[in-house]
Scaffold this motif. Structure first.
Motif, PDB file in Angstrom:
ATOM      1  N   ILE A 263      -0.240 -25.825  13.500  1.00  0.00           N
ATOM      2  CA  ILE A 263      -1.541 -26.473  13.633  1.00  0.00           C
ATOM      3  C   ILE A 263      -2.174 -26.031  14.940  1.00  0.00           C
ATOM      4  N   ALA A 264      -3.394 -25.551  14.835  1.00  0.00           N
ATOM      5  CA  ALA A 264      -4.128 -25.118  16.014  1.00  0.00           C
ATOM      6  C   ALA A 264      -4.831 -26.305  16.650  1.00  0.00           C
ATOM      7  N   ARG A 265      -5.268 -26.090  17.877  1.00  0.00           N
ATOM      8  CA  ARG A 265      -5.874 -27.194  18.607  1.00  0.00           C
ATOM      9  C   ARG A 265      -7.135 -27.711  17.933  1.00  0.00           C
ATOM     10  N   GLY A 266      -7.812 -26.833  17.195  1.00  0.00           N
ATOM     11  CA  GLY A 266      -8.992 -27.265  16.475  1.00  0.00           C
ATOM     12  C   GLY A 266      -8.685 -28.022  15.198  1.00  0.00           C
ATOM     13  N   GLY A 267      -7.413 -28.044  14.816  1.00  0.00           N
ATOM     14  CA  GLY A 267      -7.009 -28.810  13.648  1.00  0.00           C
ATOM     15  C   GLY A 267      -6.667 -27.997  12.423  1.00  0.00           C
ATOM     16  N   SER A 268      -6.923 -26.696  12.449  1.00  0.00           N
ATOM     17  CA  SER A 268      -6.597 -25.889  11.271  1.00  0.00           C
ATOM     18  C   SER A 268      -5.087 -25.757  11.144  1.00  0.00           C
TER      19      SER A 268
END
Length: 114
Positions: A49-54
């Motif tokens: 999970i990336a910090r942007g939520g993806s």
């Protein structure tokens, strides 16, 4: 010094659930996630999970596992449902910082057995 501390592994019956946690310290991370390695097999991506939520999931866990992240606690979670024998592995927490350095936890054993 970056530290990733995993918890939540254990023994569970097929069809059961477990929740893994990984608490990070010593850094701010862009991507956090989980990999696993079964005996005699290569380490494989479970989810990240990336910090942007993806999010990205491995094909074998789609629809059964859910990754989430608590930014205030710098912690990533892996909710594992409908566990199968083939989910048995050592699960490793991973984190990638903003200059793409990778960090790893010590691993936590998940065993699915009847």
């Amino acid at each position: 010094q970056v530290q990733l501390v995993e918890s939540g592994g254990g023994l569970v019956q097929p069809g059961g659930s477990l929740r893994l946690s990984c608490a990070a310290s010593g850094g701010i991370f862009n991507v956090m996630g989980w990999y696993r390695q079964a005996p005699g097999k290569q380490r494989e991506l479970v989810a990240n999970i990336a910090r942007g939520g993806s999010t990205i999931y491995g094909d074998s866990v789609k629809g059964r596992f859910t990754i989430s992240r608590d930014y205030s606690k710098n912690t990533v979670y892996l909710q594992m449902n409908s566990l199968k024998f083939e989910d048995t592995a050592v699960y490793y927490c991973s984190a990638e910082d903003w200059v793409r350095r990778d960090y790893w936890g010590q691993g936590t054993q998940v065993t699915v057995s009847s």
